[in-house]
Scaffold this motif. Sequence first.
Motif, short mmCIF file in Angstrom:
data_model
loop_
_atom_site.label_atom_id
_atom_site.label_comp_id
_atom_site.label_asym_id
_atom_site.label_seq_id
_atom_site.Cartn_x
_atom_site.Cartn_y
_atom_site.Cartn_z
N SER A 1 15.57 12.55 -61.73
CA SER A 1 14.86 13.66 -61.07
C SER A 1 15.77 14.90 -60.99
O SER A 1 15.30 16.03 -61.19
N THR A 2 17.06 14.70 -60.80
CA THR A 2 17.97 15.86 -60.78
C THR A 2 18.13 16.43 -62.18
O THR A 2 18.15 17.65 -62.39
N PHE A 3 18.19 15.54 -63.17
CA PHE A 3 18.27 15.97 -64.58
C PHE A 3 17.04 16.83 -64.91
O PHE A 3 17.14 17.91 -65.48
N ILE A 4 15.87 16.34 -64.48
CA ILE A 4 14.62 17.06 -64.79
C ILE A 4 14.60 18.43 -64.11
O ILE A 4 14.11 19.42 -64.66
N HIS A 5 15.19 18.51 -62.91
CA HIS A 5 15.28 19.80 -62.22
C HIS A 5 16.09 20.80 -63.06
O HIS A 5 15.72 21.97 -63.21
N GLY A 6 17.16 20.30 -63.67
CA GLY A 6 17.96 21.17 -64.56
C GLY A 6 17.17 21.62 -65.77
O GLY A 6 17.23 22.78 -66.19
N VAL A 7 16.36 20.69 -66.32
CA VAL A 7 15.50 21.06 -67.45
C VAL A 7 14.50 22.13 -67.02
O VAL A 7 14.35 23.17 -67.68
N ASP A 8 13.85 21.89 -65.88
CA ASP A 8 12.77 22.77 -65.42
C ASP A 8 13.27 24.20 -65.21
O ASP A 8 12.70 25.16 -65.73
N ILE A 9 14.38 24.34 -64.49
CA ILE A 9 14.89 25.70 -64.19
C ILE A 9 15.27 26.42 -65.48
O ILE A 9 14.91 27.58 -65.71
N GLU B 1 31.13 10.82 -61.11
CA GLU B 1 30.08 11.83 -61.15
C GLU B 1 29.69 12.21 -62.58
O GLU B 1 30.54 12.59 -63.39
N GLN B 2 28.40 12.10 -62.89
CA GLN B 2 27.86 12.70 -64.11
C GLN B 2 27.29 14.06 -63.68
O GLN B 2 26.64 14.13 -62.65
N PRO B 3 27.48 15.11 -64.48
CA PRO B 3 26.99 16.45 -64.07
C PRO B 3 25.47 16.54 -64.26
O PRO B 3 24.98 17.14 -65.22
N LEU B 4 24.73 15.94 -63.33
CA LEU B 4 23.30 15.68 -63.51
C LEU B 4 22.51 16.93 -63.87
O LEU B 4 21.75 16.98 -64.83
N HIS B 5 22.67 17.98 -63.05
CA HIS B 5 21.89 19.20 -63.26
C HIS B 5 22.28 19.86 -64.58
O HIS B 5 21.46 20.29 -65.38
N LYS B 6 23.59 19.85 -64.85
CA LYS B 6 24.11 20.48 -66.07
C LYS B 6 23.61 19.74 -67.31
O LYS B 6 23.35 20.34 -68.37
N ILE B 7 23.44 18.42 -67.19
CA ILE B 7 22.91 17.64 -68.33
C ILE B 7 21.53 18.17 -68.69
O ILE B 7 21.23 18.47 -69.85
N GLY B 8 20.67 18.35 -67.68
CA GLY B 8 19.31 18.84 -67.93
C GLY B 8 19.34 20.25 -68.49
O GLY B 8 18.63 20.59 -69.45
N GLU B 9 20.20 21.08 -67.93
CA GLU B 9 20.33 22.48 -68.37
C GLU B 9 20.80 22.52 -69.82
O GLU B 9 20.22 23.21 -70.67
N THR B 10 21.81 21.72 -70.14
CA THR B 10 22.40 21.73 -71.49
C THR B 10 21.42 21.21 -72.53
O THR B 10 21.25 21.80 -73.60
N ALA B 11 20.71 20.12 -72.19
CA ALA B 11 19.73 19.56 -73.14
C ALA B 11 18.67 20.59 -73.47
O ALA B 11 18.27 20.76 -74.63
N THR B 12 18.23 21.33 -72.46
CA THR B 12 17.19 22.33 -72.66
C THR B 12 17.69 23.49 -73.51
O THR B 12 17.01 23.95 -74.44
N LYS B 13 18.91 23.94 -73.23
CA LYS B 13 19.49 25.04 -74.02
C LYS B 13 19.66 24.62 -75.48
O LYS B 13 19.41 25.39 -76.40
N MET B 14 20.05 23.35 -75.68
CA MET B 14 20.23 22.84 -77.05
C MET B 14 18.91 22.85 -77.79
O MET B 14 18.81 23.27 -78.94
N LEU B 15 17.83 22.41 -77.10
CA LEU B 15 16.53 22.35 -77.76
C LEU B 15 16.03 23.76 -78.09
O LEU B 15 15.56 24.03 -79.21
N ILE B 16 16.15 24.67 -77.14
CA ILE B 16 15.66 26.03 -77.37
C ILE B 16 16.47 26.72 -78.46
O ILE B 16 15.93 27.44 -79.32
N LYS B 17 17.77 26.40 -78.52
CA LYS B 17 18.61 26.96 -79.61
C LYS B 17 18.11 26.43 -80.95
O LYS B 17 18.02 27.17 -81.95
N ARG B 18 17.71 25.17 -80.98
CA ARG B 18 17.18 24.57 -82.21
C ARG B 18 15.86 25.23 -82.61
O ARG B 18 15.63 25.52 -83.78
#
Length: 335
Positions: free
Chosen positions: A79-87, A292-309
């Motif tokens: 759910s925290t990962f998804i929050h990073g994706v959403d924002i 600690e895994q950087p939960l929010h950053k994981i979601g943020e990074t995955a989204t940035k990677m996809l949009i860059k693609r």
Amino acid sequence: MAKKITIRDLASAAGVSVTTVSQILNGKGDRFSKATQEKVLHLRDELGYVPDFNARNLILRSSKTIGVLVPNLNNPFFSTFIHGVDITARKEGFIAIVFGANHEVDLERFYLRQLMERSVDGFIIASASITAKTVDDLLKPWHTPYVLFDQNENRAGDRLETDDYQGGHQAAAYLARQGHQKIVVLHPKLPTININNRLKGFVDGLGEAGVTFDAKQWIVPAELTKAGGYQATADVLSKKPTAVFAENDEMAIGLMRGLHEQGLSVPDDISVMGYDNIDLDEYVMPQLTTIEQPLHKIGETATKMLIKRLKNPSMDWQKVKLAVKLVERDSVKHL
Ligand code: RIB
């Protein structure tokens, strides 16, 4: 039920062309008079006009939508990962449609197909059962970009992971420094690749600290859930450990309840350590020591990677590995 107002209805009511309405509504109406722009915007609200997304999608060839598939929506990790994706998605003008399928392969394939039929621009997939075969059978033929994260097999494609090996290694080194040598590891029966890397790092970390680890003796099978950790309590106690390394925080929290019900104190009678650093860790007593895994950053990074693609379809594969770190709280005792 009243007919849905179309862009033609709005243009007719405003006495302008459909193109004029479209440009004004899309923020490109500067060349029209203020009066015309205000009239169109006023009538839009008065008539209740809402753009037809599917029609616009046909023109723009982009639904500005990201499909996200995770194993378990109940786990605060996701759910925290998804929050990073959403924002991050919203900042880029996208929305995310999220599904949790609990590793049910048929359900995951169903969701992926449903998302494809809704013309999502790309996928972020964090589920072990999206195997190489599923990628080849479903995702590749659709030519839809995707980012694989976390639990999937290593394969071609844009890939995001965290340093699970280092995380396990740090957990082992920490427990060894606290004097523990009899350590149970809570490990799922069907581990995903990232979980296996966590265990590898843990075993190597103990070895480097001079602590031998006999998997047969010290591994207790448990699901990566609160119930999994709770149900493993008796097996854990039968091993008579001084500490337990749970491969995610939910297992650790479930085990802590089981230990409490047996009248045992954490960490005085037995130390417990988790992995993820979900928000619950600060609300259990004692507060949970974890990796600690950087939960929010994981979601943020995955989204940035996809949009860059999406913006650069033919660029080289992206491979990103995020660091993890020890978060020491109160659930591990120094012997
Ligand atoms: O808690 C969920 C676990 O599953 C996390 O450790 C994450 O890495 C995923 O593998």
